[in-house]
Design a protein around this motif. Structure first.
Motif, PDB file in Angstrom:
ATOM      1  N   PHE A  94       0.838  -1.200   0.000  1.00  0.00           N
ATOM      2  CA  PHE A  94       0.000   0.000   0.000  1.00  0.00           C
ATOM      3  C   PHE A  94       0.875   1.254   0.000  1.00  0.00           C
ATOM      4  O   PHE A  94       0.652   2.193  -0.763  1.00  0.00           O
ATOM      5  N   ARG A  95       1.885   1.296   0.878  1.00  0.00           N
ATOM      6  CA  ARG A  95       2.751   2.469   1.000  1.00  0.00           C
ATOM      7  C   ARG A  95       3.461   2.770  -0.314  1.00  0.00           C
ATOM      8  O   ARG A  95       3.448   3.915  -0.785  1.00  0.00           O
ATOM      9  N   GLY A  97       0.829   3.893  -2.844  1.00  0.00           N
ATOM     10  CA  GLY A  97       0.324   5.210  -2.458  1.00  0.00           C
ATOM     11  C   GLY A  97       1.343   6.304  -2.692  1.00  0.00           C
ATOM     12  O   GLY A  97       1.016   7.379  -3.209  1.00  0.00           O
ATOM     13  N   TRP A 105       1.514   7.012  -6.328  1.00  0.00           N
ATOM     14  CA  TRP A 105       0.329   7.758  -6.753  1.00  0.00           C
ATOM     15  C   TRP A 105       0.460   9.228  -6.363  1.00  0.00           C
ATOM     16  O   TRP A 105       0.210  10.117  -7.172  1.00  0.00           O
ATOM     17  N   TYR A 106       0.831   9.500  -5.116  1.00  0.00           N
ATOM     18  CA  TYR A 106       0.986  10.884  -4.669  1.00  0.00           C
ATOM     19  C   TYR A 106       2.092  11.595  -5.451  1.00  0.00           C
ATOM     20  O   TYR A 106       1.948  12.762  -5.820  1.00  0.00           O
ATOM     21  N   HIS A 160      -9.194  14.902  -3.791  1.00  0.00           N
ATOM     22  CA  HIS A 160      -8.670  13.642  -4.335  1.00  0.00           C
ATOM     23  C   HIS A 160      -7.412  13.201  -3.586  1.00  0.00           C
ATOM     24  O   HIS A 160      -7.147  12.010  -3.462  1.00  0.00           O
ATOM     25  N   LEU A 161      -6.644  14.149  -3.063  1.00  0.00           N
ATOM     26  CA  LEU A 161      -5.458  13.813  -2.273  1.00  0.00           C
ATOM     27  C   LEU A 161      -5.832  13.460  -0.842  1.00  0.00           C
ATOM     28  O   LEU A 161      -5.309  12.506  -0.269  1.00  0.00           O
ATOM     29  N   ALA A 210      -8.581  12.215   0.222  1.00  0.00           N
ATOM     30  CA  ALA A 210      -9.344  10.964   0.290  1.00  0.00           C
ATOM     31  C   ALA A 210      -8.447   9.751   0.506  1.00  0.00           C
ATOM     32  O   ALA A 210      -8.882   8.752   1.091  1.00  0.00           O
ATOM     33  N   ARG A 211      -7.212   9.823   0.065  1.00  0.00           N
ATOM     34  CA  ARG A 211      -6.310   8.672   0.171  1.00  0.00           C
ATOM     35  C   ARG A 211      -5.482   8.648   1.450  1.00  0.00           C
ATOM     36  O   ARG A 211      -4.761   7.684   1.702  1.00  0.00           O
ATOM     37  N   SER A 232      -6.487   8.342   4.431  1.00  0.00           N
ATOM     38  CA  SER A 232      -7.026   7.406   5.427  1.00  0.00           C
ATOM     39  C   SER A 232      -6.256   6.087   5.471  1.00  0.00           C
ATOM     40  O   SER A 232      -6.077   5.511   6.550  1.00  0.00           O
ATOM     41  N   GLY A 233      -5.780   5.603   4.340  1.00  0.00           N
ATOM     42  CA  GLY A 233      -4.997   4.362   4.334  1.00  0.00           C
ATOM     43  C   GLY A 233      -3.699   4.501   5.119  1.00  0.00           C
ATOM     44  O   GLY A 233      -3.277   3.572   5.822  1.00  0.00           O
ATOM     45  N   TYR A 234      -3.072   5.655   5.024  1.00  0.00           N
ATOM     46  CA  TYR A 234      -1.853   5.921   5.794  1.00  0.00           C
ATOM     47  C   TYR A 234      -2.180   6.007   7.281  1.00  0.00           C
ATOM     48  O   TYR A 234      -1.446   5.495   8.117  1.00  0.00           O
TER      49      TYR A 234
END
Length: 154
Positions: free
Chosen positions: A55-56, A59, A62-63, A96-97, A99-100, A102-104
Motif C-alpha cells: 500500500f505504501r 500510495g 500515486w501521490y 482527491h489527495l 481521500a487517500r 485514510s490508508g496511511y
C-alpha cells in the motif's frame, strides 16, 4: 454599518481551512513529522506488513504522480536555516489527495503511532503554493501544535 458577531462568525467559518496530518510529538530535529514521513519511517524500520508495504509503495507512487514535490520547484523550501519548521498543508480543494490519506492513518493506527489532523486558516507564512498545497513557515515555534484538531487520530 457595523459588523455584528454573527457576521464575524460567518466570515471566520467561510475562511479557507488548510489541512495537515502530523505527529503530535516533535522529532529529533524539533519538527512535527507529517503523515507520509511517519509511515515511511515505519517502512525504514522494517515494521510494515507485506500488505502495508505494498500500500505504501503504491500510495507514494500515486501521490508523487498526483502533485508536485515543492522541493523540486524550490530546493531550499525545506532548508531549516532558510525556512525553519517549513511544513506542507493540503488545500481543502485537494479532495482527491485527502481521500487517500485514510490508508496511511490506518497503518499508523495499527502500529500505535499517533497522528493528528490539523486545520487552520492561517498556519504560517506561505513560502510555496500550488493548486493543491501550501508550504508554510509557522508563525511561532508552537504554532503548528496550537492548531491541533480536537478529533486527532491514533
Amino acid at each position: 454599518m457595523g459588523t455584528t458577531d454573527s457576521d464575524r462568525d460567518r466570515d471566520r467559518d467561510s475562511e479557507v481551512q488548510y489541512v495537515r496530518f502530523q505527529s503530535p510529538h516533535r522529532n529529533s530535529r524539533g519538527h512535527f513529522t507529517g503523515v507520509f514521513g511517519l509511515v515511511n519511517n515505519l517502512a525504514r524500520e522494517g515494521r510494515l506488513s507485506d500488505e502495508q508495504e505494498t500500500f505504501r509503495r503504491g500510495g507514494n507512487r500515486w501521490y508523487d504522480a498526483a502533485y508536485t514535490d515543492p522541493s523540486t520547484v524550490d530546493p531550499h523550501v525545506y532548508d531549516d536555516e532558510i525556512n525553519p519548521g517549513a511544513a506542507a498543508w493540503f488545500k481543502p480543494s485537494a479532495t482527491h489527495l485527502l481521500a487517500r490519506v485514510s490508508g496511511y492513518l490506518e497503518i499508523l493506527s495499527s502500529h500505535g503511532v499517533d497522528c493528528r489532523a490539523l486545520r487552520s486558516a492561517d498556519p504560517g507564512r506561505v513560502i510555496y503554493e500550488d493548486d493543491v498545497q501550501i508550504v508554510v513557515v509557522p508563525h511561532a515555534p508552537e504554532a503548528t501544535a496550537a492548531h491541533e484538531n480536537s478529533h486527532g487520530r491514533k
